[in-house]
Design a protein around this motif. Structure first.
Motif, PDB file in Angstrom:
ATOM      1  N   MET A   1     -28.303  -4.056   8.791  1.00  0.00           N
ATOM      2  CA  MET A   1     -26.992  -3.472   8.498  1.00  0.00           C
ATOM      3  C   MET A   1     -26.728  -3.505   6.997  1.00  0.00           C
ATOM      4  O   MET A   1     -27.149  -4.430   6.301  1.00  0.00           O
ATOM      5  N   ASN A   2     -26.018  -2.496   6.512  1.00  0.00           N
ATOM      6  CA  ASN A   2     -25.654  -2.429   5.089  1.00  0.00           C
ATOM      7  C   ASN A   2     -24.335  -3.165   4.878  1.00  0.00           C
ATOM      8  O   ASN A   2     -23.262  -2.568   4.852  1.00  0.00           O
ATOM      9  N   THR A   3     -24.416  -4.472   4.745  1.00  0.00           N
ATOM     10  CA  THR A   3     -23.201  -5.293   4.659  1.00  0.00           C
ATOM     11  C   THR A   3     -23.002  -5.917   3.290  1.00  0.00           C
ATOM     12  O   THR A   3     -22.080  -6.702   3.110  1.00  0.00           O
ATOM     13  N   LYS A   4     -23.863  -5.591   2.342  1.00  0.00           N
ATOM     14  CA  LYS A   4     -23.753  -6.181   1.023  1.00  0.00           C
ATOM     15  C   LYS A   4     -22.834  -5.347   0.124  1.00  0.00           C
ATOM     16  O   LYS A   4     -22.650  -4.150   0.339  1.00  0.00           O
ATOM     17  N   TYR A   5     -22.299  -6.009  -0.885  1.00  0.00           N
ATOM     18  CA  TYR A   5     -21.348  -5.344  -1.783  1.00  0.00           C
ATOM     19  C   TYR A   5     -21.982  -4.144  -2.477  1.00  0.00           C
ATOM     20  O   TYR A   5     -21.351  -3.098  -2.618  1.00  0.00           O
ATOM     21  N   ASN A   6     -23.255  -4.270  -2.881  1.00  0.00           N
ATOM     22  CA  ASN A   6     -23.889  -3.126  -3.545  1.00  0.00           C
ATOM     23  C   ASN A   6     -24.087  -1.959  -2.589  1.00  0.00           C
ATOM     24  O   ASN A   6     -24.033  -0.795  -2.991  1.00  0.00           O
ATOM     25  N   ASN A   7     -24.289  -2.234  -1.289  1.00  0.00           N
ATOM     26  CA  ASN A   7     -24.359  -1.160  -0.293  1.00  0.00           C
ATOM     27  C   ASN A   7     -23.026  -0.428  -0.189  1.00  0.00           C
ATOM     28  O   ASN A   7     -22.982   0.808  -0.113  1.00  0.00           O
ATOM     29  N   LEU A   8     -21.941  -1.194  -0.194  1.00  0.00           N
ATOM     30  CA  LEU A   8     -20.603  -0.604  -0.102  1.00  0.00           C
ATOM     31  C   LEU A   8     -20.331   0.337  -1.268  1.00  0.00           C
ATOM     32  O   LEU A   8     -19.869   1.475  -1.073  1.00  0.00           O
ATOM     33  N   ILE A   9     -20.605  -0.098  -2.490  1.00  0.00           N
ATOM     34  CA  ILE A   9     -20.356   0.732  -3.663  1.00  0.00           C
ATOM     35  C   ILE A   9     -21.228   1.981  -3.625  1.00  0.00           C
ATOM     36  O   ILE A   9     -20.774   3.098  -3.899  1.00  0.00           O
ATOM     37  N   ASP A  10     -22.501   1.806  -3.250  1.00  0.00           N
ATOM     38  CA  ASP A  10     -23.433   2.928  -3.212  1.00  0.00           C
ATOM     39  C   ASP A  10     -23.038   3.948  -2.158  1.00  0.00           C
ATOM     40  O   ASP A  10     -23.209   5.155  -2.346  1.00  0.00           O
ATOM     41  N   GLN A  11     -22.485   3.494  -1.036  1.00  0.00           N
ATOM     42  CA  GLN A  11     -22.060   4.406   0.030  1.00  0.00           C
ATOM     43  C   GLN A  11     -20.753   5.115  -0.284  1.00  0.00           C
ATOM     44  O   GLN A  11     -20.483   6.218   0.196  1.00  0.00           O
ATOM     45  N   THR A  12     -19.921   4.477  -1.103  1.00  0.00           N
ATOM     46  CA  THR A  12     -18.574   4.992  -1.365  1.00  0.00           C
ATOM     47  C   THR A  12     -18.534   5.917  -2.581  1.00  0.00           C
ATOM     48  O   THR A  12     -17.773   6.887  -2.607  1.00  0.00           O
ATOM     49  N   TYR A  13     -19.345   5.632  -3.589  1.00  0.00           N
ATOM     50  CA  TYR A  13     -19.303   6.370  -4.847  1.00  0.00           C
ATOM     51  C   TYR A  13     -20.713   6.767  -5.286  1.00  0.00           C
ATOM     52  O   TYR A  13     -21.703   6.234  -4.784  1.00  0.00           O
ATOM     53  N   TYR A  14     -20.772   7.675  -6.247  1.00  0.00           N
ATOM     54  CA  TYR A  14     -22.025   7.901  -6.958  1.00  0.00           C
ATOM     55  C   TYR A  14     -22.208   6.753  -7.944  1.00  0.00           C
ATOM     56  O   TYR A  14     -21.370   6.533  -8.817  1.00  0.00           O
ATOM     57  N   PHE A  15     -23.288   6.030  -7.789  1.00  0.00           N
ATOM     58  CA  PHE A  15     -23.518   4.864  -8.633  1.00  0.00           C
ATOM     59  C   PHE A  15     -25.017   4.694  -8.822  1.00  0.00           C
ATOM     60  O   PHE A  15     -25.783   4.924  -7.892  1.00  0.00           O
ATOM     61  N   PRO A  16     -25.464   4.342 -10.060  1.00  0.00           N
ATOM     62  CA  PRO A  16     -24.685   3.983 -11.261  1.00  0.00           C
ATOM     63  C   PRO A  16     -24.010   5.193 -11.906  1.00  0.00           C
ATOM     64  O   PRO A  16     -24.305   6.337 -11.556  1.00  0.00           O
ATOM     65  N   GLN A  17     -23.110   4.898 -12.850  1.00  0.00           N
ATOM     66  CA  GLN A  17     -22.407   5.935 -13.595  1.00  0.00           C
ATOM     67  C   GLN A  17     -22.636   5.737 -15.083  1.00  0.00           C
ATOM     68  O   GLN A  17     -23.288   4.780 -15.504  1.00  0.00           O
ATOM     69  N   GLU A  18     -22.092   6.660 -15.875  1.00  0.00           N
ATOM     70  CA  GLU A  18     -22.371   6.677 -17.310  1.00  0.00           C
ATOM     71  C   GLU A  18     -22.151   5.314 -17.955  1.00  0.00           C
ATOM     72  O   GLU A  18     -22.973   4.839 -18.747  1.00  0.00           O
ATOM     73  N   GLU A  19     -21.025   4.650 -17.628  1.00  0.00           N
ATOM     74  CA  GLU A  19     -20.704   3.386 -18.281  1.00  0.00           C
ATOM     75  C   GLU A  19     -21.070   2.168 -17.447  1.00  0.00           C
ATOM     76  O   GLU A  19     -21.100   1.053 -17.954  1.00  0.00           O
ATOM     77  N   PHE A  20     -21.325   2.363 -16.150  1.00  0.00           N
ATOM     78  CA  PHE A  20     -21.606   1.236 -15.263  1.00  0.00           C
ATOM     79  C   PHE A  20     -23.041   1.292 -14.741  1.00  0.00           C
ATOM     80  O   PHE A  20     -23.515   2.348 -14.320  1.00  0.00           O
ATOM     81  N   SER A  21     -23.686   0.133 -14.752  1.00  0.00           N
ATOM     82  CA  SER A  21     -25.029   0.024 -14.182  1.00  0.00           C
ATOM     83  C   SER A  21     -25.183  -1.391 -13.623  1.00  0.00           C
ATOM     84  O   SER A  21     -24.340  -2.266 -13.843  1.00  0.00           O
ATOM     85  N   LEU A  22     -26.261  -1.597 -12.918  1.00  0.00           N
ATOM     86  CA  LEU A  22     -26.503  -2.886 -12.273  1.00  0.00           C
ATOM     87  C   LEU A  22     -27.807  -3.476 -12.790  1.00  0.00           C
ATOM     88  O   LEU A  22     -28.819  -2.783 -12.922  1.00  0.00           O
ATOM     89  N   ASP A  23     -27.764  -4.759 -13.104  1.00  0.00           N
ATOM     90  CA  ASP A  23     -28.958  -5.504 -13.496  1.00  0.00           C
ATOM     91  C   ASP A  23     -29.142  -6.622 -12.478  1.00  0.00           C
ATOM     92  O   ASP A  23     -28.485  -7.667 -12.562  1.00  0.00           O
ATOM     93  N   GLY A  24     -29.982  -6.366 -11.486  1.00  0.00           N
ATOM     94  CA  GLY A  24     -30.097  -7.317 -10.381  1.00  0.00           C
ATOM     95  C   GLY A  24     -28.821  -7.324  -9.570  1.00  0.00           C
ATOM     96  O   GLY A  24     -28.456  -6.325  -8.963  1.00  0.00           O
ATOM     97  N   SER A  25     -28.113  -8.442  -9.576  1.00  0.00           N
ATOM     98  CA  SER A  25     -26.858  -8.540  -8.819  1.00  0.00           C
ATOM     99  C   SER A  25     -25.644  -8.591  -9.737  1.00  0.00           C
ATOM    100  O   SER A  25     -24.556  -8.961  -9.308  1.00  0.00           O
ATOM    101  N   GLN A  26     -25.842  -8.206 -11.009  1.00  0.00           N
ATOM    102  CA  GLN A  26     -24.765  -8.325 -11.991  1.00  0.00           C
ATOM    103  C   GLN A  26     -24.450  -6.976 -12.638  1.00  0.00           C
ATOM    104  O   GLN A  26     -25.343  -6.173 -12.906  1.00  0.00           O
TER     105      GLN A  26
END
Length: 467
Positions: A1-26
């Motif tokens: 199941m996609n129950t992690k916070y990064n799954n939620l953001i990825d399902q809800t929005y286009y991510f990463p974006q111009e100013e936001f990116s992810l480095d591991g879990s941060q």
């Protein structure tokens, strides 16, 4: 199941974006390691990413340059920064690197302009547009600036009395603008702005007080919409009414050559934010061009006054979740180590939403929560995002600290929150960090202000005086 916070953001929005990116879990913001910032300075903290100010200024200049070339528009474009959005020296210093002009709102703004002139950051070529309701001190300061030789200081007439007050204090000839009292949105609590002069009264005002006045030339018509520049029937209708006034004035006033389309561009308040800036600029330039061509009058030079757009997206705030309170079967309260009322007052005063994201633990499972501040005020909370009716964050765990960030908070929050002064329930003002890049593009940070302590508060309250 996609129950992690990064799954939620990825399902809800286009991510990463111009100013936001992810480095591991941060989370990273403009490639800034936010957890490294927290580890170095602690939380709560506020930060200003200075390069974003220059970036937005030059984006807007490009949009207007493109539109002027597209329509072969004969007038020029002038970018003004509304100082009321953030008066801080580091903000003005960064903005003024980009060949811009200034709009002021009250008396002490002029003192800031004079300081900037002494340092060479403002010159006599810089337009200083003086808006706002003007009383004795503001009139005196404007007059001092003009009498000192700053001929590009342009008072914008807000009411019928101001012209006489200025004329009595200014030596020799000077130029003015007139502000239109635009009609507010239909859902607003009143019909017409309290600022400026009504559409129907501007031409009679010009004929009565300016047409034969040898001391004063009318140079600008100022048009301001409280909702900002948005693609709505209301905005285009008000712009059309403004253009009718400009054309009527231009036909009898040869010195009128500039139109100030105040109101400002919106800034990103959600990861789902969409706004076609270039389209809006194209349409504005096209509408002005068509109206003037049809009326056979010369098209005006264009001025804009962008405050929030200039500085808003440069700011952010980071808090730590201290504790979770389960108040009933459904509501979990994550308590932050600061206050929304004092540090992000627009969330309380006008229910404004900012981009809110977890800083760390993106690989953890998420839960629905409410966010509460430290004051004893029941309104000190944040309970939803712009496009959802809830807040989701990584699950609270006592042994795994959680940090959250609010982004694009750079406009108004510090001044409305009373930076450096008393805070509700004496919650201290967080430390403030400035972030810049050197000539090689490397990040550099500095402490602008430390977190308030008890002595700061006691001094303001008078407890450190001699009894």
């Amino acid at each position: 199941m996609n129950t992690k916070y990064n799954n939620l953001i990825d399902q809800t929005y286009y991510f990463p974006q111009e100013e936001f990116s992810l480095d591991g879990s941060q989370l990273k913001f403009h490639d800034i390691d936010l957890m490294e910032l927290v580890n170095k300075y602690g939380a709560p903290l506020k930060f200003t990413y200075l390069p974003k100010i220059s970036d937005n200024i030059n984006r807007a200049k490009d949009w207007f340059r493109n539109a002027i070339e597209k329509y072969n528009y004969p007038g020029s474009y002038n970018y003004c920064y509304c100082t009321k959005s953030s008066h801080f020296e580091h903000v003005l210093n960064e903005a003024l690197k980009n060949d811009i002009h200034i709009e002021t709102s009250s008396a002490f703004d002029i003192n800031i302009v004079e300081k900037l002139k002494q340092s060479g950051k403002v010159t006599d070529e810089t337009w200083v547009l003086c808006n706002g309701f003007k009383r004795d001190q503001y009139i005196e300061n404007i007059s001092r600036l003009l009498n000192g030789g700053h001929k590009n200081c342009l008072p914008i007439i807000d009411n019928y009395e101001e012209l006489d007050l200025l004329s009595e204090n200014i030596d020799g000839k000077f130029q003015v603008g007139i502000r239109i009292a635009s009609e507010e949105e239909p859902k607003f609590e009143f019909y017409t702005s309290r600022l400026g002069i009504g559409y129907k009264n501007i031409v009679p005002f010009y004929k009565k007080q300016l047409e034969d006045n040898e001391q004063v030339d009318l140079r600008m018509l100022h048009f301001f919409i409280n909702t900002g520049i948005r693609d709505t029937a209301y905005y285009w209708n008000e712009l059309n009414k403004c253009l009718k006034v400009y054309i009527a004035l231009k036909k009898i006033c040869p010195t009128l050559d500039s139109l100030n389309i105040g109101g400002g561009f919106p800034i990103k308040n959600s990861l789902a934010f969409e706004y076609d800036y270039q389209y809006m600029v194209d349409e504005i330039i096209n509408q002005i061009q068509l109206a003037c061509e049809e009326a056979e009058v010369e098209a005006p030079h264009i001025f804009t006054e962008f405050g929030s757009f200039t500085v808003g997206e440069s700011g952010g705030a980071i808090y730590e979740v201290l504790y979770q309170k389960q108040q009933n079967d459904r509501e979990k309260w994550n308590m932050i180590n600061s206050s929304f009322i004092t540090t992000l007052p627009d969330t309380w005063a006008i229910s404004k939403k900012f981009v809110m994201l977890a800083i760390n633990r993106w690989n953890d499972e998420y839960e629905r929560v409410l966010l509460g501040g430290l004051t004893c005020d029941s309104d000190d909370y944040y309970n939803s995002e712009q496009h959802t009716n809830a807040i989701y964050l990584p699950k609270f765990k006592k042994d795994k600290p959680l940090y959250i960030g609010f982004f694009n908070t750079g406009a108004y929050q510090d001044t409305i929150g009373g930076f450096g002064g008393l805070q509700h329930c004496l919650i201290p003002q967080p430390k403030h960090i400035l972030i810049d890049r050197d000539e090689n593009g490397e990040l550099k940070t500095s402490l602008f202000s430390k977190q308030q302590d008890a002595e700061d508060m006691l001094k303001i309250l008078g407890y450190n005086g001699k009894n």
